[in-house]
Design a protein around this motif. Structure first.
Motif, short mmCIF file in Angstrom:
data_model
loop_
_atom_site.label_atom_id
_atom_site.label_comp_id
_atom_site.label_asym_id
_atom_site.label_seq_id
_atom_site.Cartn_x
_atom_site.Cartn_y
_atom_site.Cartn_z
N TRP A 58 19.02 11.63 -15.44
CA TRP A 58 20.00 10.55 -15.53
C TRP A 58 20.54 10.51 -16.94
O TRP A 58 19.79 10.47 -17.91
N ARG A 62 25.40 8.73 -14.65
CA ARG A 62 25.24 9.37 -13.35
C ARG A 62 23.86 9.99 -13.23
O ARG A 62 23.33 10.54 -14.19
N TRP A 64 21.56 12.96 -11.45
CA TRP A 64 21.74 14.32 -10.94
C TRP A 64 20.47 14.75 -10.23
O TRP A 64 19.35 14.50 -10.72
N LEU A 66 18.52 18.04 -9.08
CA LEU A 66 18.43 19.47 -9.38
C LEU A 66 17.15 20.04 -8.79
O LEU A 66 16.14 19.36 -8.70
N ASN A 100 24.90 12.69 -8.28
CA ASN A 100 25.60 13.95 -8.04
C ASN A 100 24.60 15.07 -7.84
O ASN A 100 23.45 14.98 -8.28
N LEU A 101 25.07 16.12 -7.20
CA LEU A 101 24.27 17.34 -7.05
C LEU A 101 25.22 18.49 -6.77
O LEU A 101 26.39 18.27 -6.47
#
Length: 131
Positions: A58, A62, A64, A66, A100-101
């Motif tokens: 983070w 945002r 993420w 992974l 997001n990814l």
């Protein structure tokens, strides 16, 4: 059971990443990541055995996702979904408004998985620069 990563998990996590054809993140990179948000690096365990892993991060704006990976012998048991749901809860607790990814375009099964969990494809263009 889902819990935060511990350093004694590293070899088992690296083995899951390798078995799932994911790049193994070197210890030095993980040390830097864990200095920022260690609570976002999760493992799924069955007894003492690591069966899955997800690396979240983070940036204050945002979240993420992974390196989601599950031991190929343990797929289709809901491990990946459980890891993602736990990570989402931890993002919420931090006040993170969006996650997001990245999914490679040829990874149709991966794209289906993420869409089933409510993640929508975006027409963004990924740019990267190695340092």
């Amino acid at each position: 059971m889902i819990r935060s990563f511990r350093w004694d998990d590293y070899d088992a996590v690296a083995a899951v990443w390798a078995a799932a054809a994911r790049e193994v993140v070197p210890r030095a990179e993980l040390e830097l990541k864990l200095a920022r948000d260690p609570e976002l690096f999760l493992v799924a365990v069955d007894g003492e055995r690591v069966t899955g892993v997800v690396l979240g991060t983070w940036d204050g704006r945002r979240g993420w996702i992974l390196r989601l990976a599950v031991d190929p012998a343990r797929r289709r048991e809901g491990i990946a979904t459980a890891l993602v749901r736990e990570l989402e809860g931890r993002f919420r607790a931090l006040g993170c408004p969006r996650i997001n990814l990245l999914v490679m375009p040829e990874n149709e099964a991966g794209l289906r998985f993420w869409q089933e969990l409510g993640y929508l494809p975006m027409p963004d263009v990924l740019c990267t620069k190695p340092l």
